[in-house]
Design a protein around this motif. Structure first.
Motif, mmCIF file in Angstrom:
data_model
loop_
_atom_site.group_PDB
_atom_site.id
_atom_site.type_symbol
_atom_site.label_atom_id
_atom_site.label_comp_id
_atom_site.label_asym_id
_atom_site.label_seq_id
_atom_site.Cartn_x
_atom_site.Cartn_y
_atom_site.Cartn_z
ATOM 1 N N MET A 109 0.842 -1.198 0.000
ATOM 2 C CA MET A 109 0.000 0.000 0.000
ATOM 3 C C MET A 109 0.875 1.246 0.000
ATOM 4 N N ARG A 110 0.463 2.258 -0.765
ATOM 5 C CA ARG A 110 1.172 3.527 -0.811
ATOM 6 C C ARG A 110 0.329 4.633 -0.179
ATOM 7 N N HIS A 111 1.047 5.609 0.404
ATOM 8 C CA HIS A 111 0.411 6.790 0.967
ATOM 9 C C HIS A 111 0.998 8.012 0.275
ATOM 10 N N ALA A 112 0.160 9.009 0.009
ATOM 11 C CA ALA A 112 0.572 10.115 -0.852
ATOM 12 C C ALA A 112 0.394 11.474 -0.187
ATOM 13 N N LEU A 113 1.211 12.420 -0.650
ATOM 14 C CA LEU A 113 1.079 13.837 -0.318
ATOM 15 C C LEU A 113 1.161 14.627 -1.621
ATOM 16 N N GLU A 114 0.507 15.789 -1.646
ATOM 17 C CA GLU A 114 0.556 16.617 -2.846
ATOM 18 C C GLU A 114 0.425 18.084 -2.462
ATOM 19 N N ASN A 115 1.185 18.936 -3.170
ATOM 20 C CA ASN A 115 0.993 20.380 -3.049
ATOM 21 C C ASN A 115 0.908 20.971 -4.447
ATOM 22 N N HIS A 116 1.140 22.279 -4.574
ATOM 23 C CA HIS A 116 1.001 22.915 -5.883
ATOM 24 C C HIS A 116 2.141 22.599 -6.827
ATOM 25 N N ALA A 169 8.730 6.225 -2.875
ATOM 26 C CA ALA A 169 8.488 5.488 -4.109
ATOM 27 C C ALA A 169 8.258 6.384 -5.315
ATOM 28 N N SER A 170 7.940 7.657 -5.094
ATOM 29 C CA SER A 170 7.620 8.516 -6.236
ATOM 30 C C SER A 170 7.745 9.981 -5.832
ATOM 31 N N ILE A 171 8.329 10.764 -6.743
ATOM 32 C CA ILE A 171 8.267 12.231 -6.705
ATOM 33 C C ILE A 171 7.898 12.664 -8.117
ATOM 34 N N VAL A 172 6.746 13.261 -8.278
ATOM 35 C CA VAL A 172 6.290 13.683 -9.601
ATOM 36 C C VAL A 172 6.148 15.202 -9.621
ATOM 37 N N ASN A 173 6.744 15.826 -10.636
ATOM 38 C CA ASN A 173 6.572 17.245 -10.899
ATOM 39 C C ASN A 173 5.215 17.443 -11.561
ATOM 40 N N LEU A 174 4.323 18.156 -10.909
ATOM 41 C CA LEU A 174 2.958 18.282 -11.425
ATOM 42 C C LEU A 174 2.891 19.132 -12.686
ATOM 43 N N SER A 177 5.315 19.183 -15.190
ATOM 44 C CA SER A 177 5.837 18.417 -16.328
ATOM 45 C C SER A 177 5.325 16.979 -16.367
ATOM 46 N N GLY A 178 4.843 16.482 -15.228
ATOM 47 C CA GLY A 178 4.431 15.082 -15.147
ATOM 48 C C GLY A 178 5.588 14.110 -15.032
ATOM 49 N N ARG A 179 6.801 14.618 -14.860
ATOM 50 C CA ARG A 179 7.976 13.744 -14.830
ATOM 51 C C ARG A 179 8.195 13.137 -13.456
ATOM 52 N N GLU A 180 8.630 11.891 -13.473
ATOM 53 C CA GLU A 180 8.953 11.130 -12.271
ATOM 54 C C GLU A 180 10.444 11.218 -11.987
ATOM 55 N N TYR A 181 10.809 11.480 -10.732
ATOM 56 C CA TYR A 181 12.206 11.618 -10.341
ATOM 57 C C TYR A 181 12.788 10.349 -9.737
ATOM 58 N N VAL A 182 11.960 9.492 -9.184
ATOM 59 C CA VAL A 182 12.435 8.334 -8.420
ATOM 60 C C VAL A 182 12.487 7.096 -9.315
ATOM 61 N N TRP A 183 13.559 6.329 -9.171
ATOM 62 C CA TRP A 183 13.694 5.035 -9.839
ATOM 63 C C TRP A 183 12.509 4.144 -9.443
ATOM 64 N N GLN A 184 11.896 3.497 -10.444
ATOM 65 C CA GLN A 184 10.659 2.781 -10.198
ATOM 66 C C GLN A 184 10.839 1.294 -9.873
ATOM 67 N N LEU A 210 6.413 17.386 2.855
ATOM 68 C CA LEU A 210 6.395 18.038 1.548
ATOM 69 C C LEU A 210 6.182 19.534 1.771
ATOM 70 N N ARG A 211 7.187 20.348 1.368
ATOM 71 C CA ARG A 211 7.113 21.793 1.558
ATOM 72 C C ARG A 211 7.593 22.474 0.289
ATOM 73 N N ASN A 212 6.663 23.070 -0.451
ATOM 74 C CA ASN A 212 6.971 23.686 -1.744
ATOM 75 C C ASN A 212 7.702 22.677 -2.636
ATOM 76 N N GLU A 213 8.950 22.972 -3.052
ATOM 77 C CA GLU A 213 9.679 22.046 -3.930
ATOM 78 C C GLU A 213 10.608 21.128 -3.142
ATOM 79 N N HIS A 214 10.433 21.038 -1.833
ATOM 80 C CA HIS A 214 11.298 20.237 -0.971
ATOM 81 C C HIS A 214 10.576 19.000 -0.441
ATOM 82 N N ILE A 215 11.319 17.904 -0.374
ATOM 83 C CA ILE A 215 10.905 16.732 0.396
ATOM 84 C C ILE A 215 11.928 16.584 1.515
ATOM 85 N N ILE A 216 11.497 16.777 2.755
ATOM 86 C CA ILE A 216 12.388 16.710 3.911
ATOM 87 C C ILE A 216 12.099 15.401 4.632
#
Length: 292
Positions: A1-8, A22-27, A29-36, A118-124
């Motif tokens: 099971m996955r749990h998600a967060l999203e901002n602008h 498991a995933s970082i997606v730029n909303l 561009s739709g691009r995924e940053y994390v190896w799948q 998740l804070r703006n463009e940061h994942i801490i």
């Protein structure tokens, strides 16, 4: 099971098993940053390393005169027993507490928590280790996130490089065939002192292990399209850079401690970078991924 967060800016998701990013997606561009986590190459995306990093020599260690067999990278990785402890608009916290099963592998009573904010463009990513035992506990701690390379379709792996914060002269320590770390350095193909070009051949003999870097941030960049993301890891003492030689990803791994070395001698208390935590105390450490 996955749990998600999203901002602008971003959407992220975390696997409940192992609490792996498991995933970082730029909303935009739709691009995924994390190896799948392609299981035919490497079936993980961001293992959490506690209470050891890497391998024990011969798969075992001695603690207070008793033998223990802690699995590679410890007990959080691939563990289905983590619980979602807290979920708010901007953060997820996962928790693993000691049990009769963990005590068979590692003889300390702990309460381990990892939080993704998740804070703006940061994942801490925050780590908390609580000693709920009546004796001091000892451990290493590490992160193992894997990022897609190439990030842009049509680019090649060799179009990418890591830019270190400062100019470096450090050599790499080798990972030995049994998964432990040697005590002799080898040259690193630095360019201009702070650029590490990425090639698949760079990882032909496993990870690049660093003990004495001055940099506390690294940027993943493309020679064609520019910076992709930046990791800040102030406070962490060691660093691993790794990929499978046939994997289209790179791991940037801040650690406190290492896998066993020749000096460990099969004794847990001899492990490099070991953290000592008194009863009732909490140890905290974090790193920051910034999407550029």
């Amino acid at each position: 099971m996955r749990h998600a967060l999203e901002n602008h800016r971003l959407s992220i998701s975390i696997n409940e098993i192992g609490a792996e990013l498991a995933s970082i997606v730029n909303l935009d561009s739709g691009r995924e940053y994390v190896w799948q986590a392609d299981p035919d190459v490497w079936g993980s995306s961001a293992p959490v390393l506690f209470p050891i990093i890497g391998m024990l020599a011969d798969g075992k260690t001695m603690i207070d005169g008793q033998e223990y067999r802690i699995p590679k990278h410890g007990m959080v990785r691939n563990n289905p027993n983590l619980e979602l402890f807290y979920h708010s608009e901007d953060r997820l916290t996962f928790r693993l507490c000691y049990s009769e099963e963990t005590l068979k592998l590692y003889p300390y009573k702990f309460d381990f928590r990892i939080t993704y904010r998740l804070r703006n463009e940061h994942i801490i990513v925050y780590h908390e280790v609580m000693n709920v035992d009546d004796k001091p506990m000892f451990f290493n701690l590490g992160a193992h996130p894997a990022f897609r390379v190439p990030f842009i379709d049509g680019e090649d792996y060799s179009d990418y490089f890591l830019r270190f914060e400062h100019k470096e002269a450090a050599g790499r320590y080798s990972v030995l065939p049994n998964g432990t770390v040697g005590d002799v350095t080898r040259p690193v193909p630095w360019q201009d002192g702070n650029i590490l070009p990425l090639t698949h051949e760079l990882f032909a003999k496993d990870a690049l292990v660093f003990k004495d870097l001055s940099s506390r941030s690294i940027t993943l960049e493309s020679k064609i399209t520019g910076p992709v993301l930046k990791m800040d890891y102030a406070g962490w003492t060691h660093l691993g850079i790794w990929a499978k030689p046939n994997g289209d990803f790179v791991c940037i791994e801040p650690w406190i401690g290492l896998a066993d070395t020749p000096a460990t001698g099969g004794q847990f208390m001899n492990k490099e970078g070991l953290i000592e935590l008194e009863p009732g105390q909490t140890y905290e450490m974090s790193y920051d991924i910034k999407v550029l």
